[in-house]
Design a protein around this motif. Sequence first.
Motif: not given
Lengths: 49, 370
Positions: B144-150
């Motif tokens: 979820p953090t990867s998706i949020y940052l992307a």
Amino acid sequence: MVDWGEVTMVAVSGIVSVFAVLIILNIAVSITGSVLDSITKKQSEKQSG
Amino acid sequence: MDQIIEVFSNVGLMQLTIGHVAMWLIAFVLLYLAIKKGVEPLLLLPIAFGIFATNFPGTGLLDEGGLFYIFYNYGIANELIPPLIFLGLGAMTDFGPVLSNPKTLLLGAAAQLGVYAAFFGAILIGFTAQEAATIGIIGGADGPTSIYLAANLAPHLLGTVAVAAYSYMALVPIIIPPVAKLLTTKKEREMIMYMVRTPSKTERIIFPILISIVIMLLVPMAAPLIAMFALGNLFMESGVVERLTGVSRDALMNIVTIFLGVGVGSTMTAQTFLNPKTLGVFAMGVVAFAVATAGGVLIAKLMNLFVKNKVNPLIGAAGVSAVPMAARVVQNMGMEANPQNYLLMHAMGPNVAGVIGTAVAAGAFIAALG
């Protein structure tokens, strides 16, 4: 053209932020634990005394 | 006659390209991994079907107002779904190991070194700073953090980064052991750890409030993720809102996971995925994971030089997040070295600290590059 100065600043500020947050949390959690332990100890001493 | 030709030219079959078919094949590979091999099926299955359905010509799914357009724009681009996933994660995370042994928080920080190593590596091979940050965060092993940052910094890489992050999370049992073994001696791996203390209920209730105060004051851009994570944890630890705890970690989590998976899959068109950058993302993803593992282990060894109650350096490897798989891998490695060694609960400390560390790293990237 990559601005390596800016890139390094981003990385350094990020690493410092991560460590700062988790070190402060470490200290805060340790202090909270000690304070609560001593309160519990005092209460149990009062009850037994 | 012209009308008939027009009708047939609007049929999807007439607009099908090699790129579409190639993306179907990629979707089929992911479906195979999810269904047959059990690789992160909760996320990979909806992502794979999202890729498959998106890559049909003329469906309008991605056009303004289309179904997948709505999933993506209102759920992911608007940054709604990742924080809701964090609410669920908070409602199922036990911070007991961290409260029992707070110094394990530092191991969660150390593992973030992989994020920054991959950040530099990605810039070296030609990515922009925003893209490199998005690739680096894969090392945090937190989907979820990867998706949020992307979604914040490099939306065009979102699908690729999400697939790389979830694929590598499934490969944790393959990536962690060689790195951790290389950096530790058998004697270190055999080291038995004991529970320092049992945290009280009051400490457990105070902790989510404490992380909110510290993180939102120091890294405000991490607030959406951390606030929801803390709220979910407070639901659980307070013990007075069982219905909210249950809905956060079960029903809500499952619903938003569907939207997240399909939304992420819908971003993976032939144009965005079939290019050399994808190879760069996957290559740097491995670097991020390996350096993150090494960072955690090495800082654990460094910490042992200064502390009275030494830690088994293997637990540093669990700082890469991937909860709870990384901790389980550490447990297996510890038992392999010494059958009496039970490291699972100790490894959960750096493991959940890694989730916090990755969210902070993402917030710092958004503050600097957003």
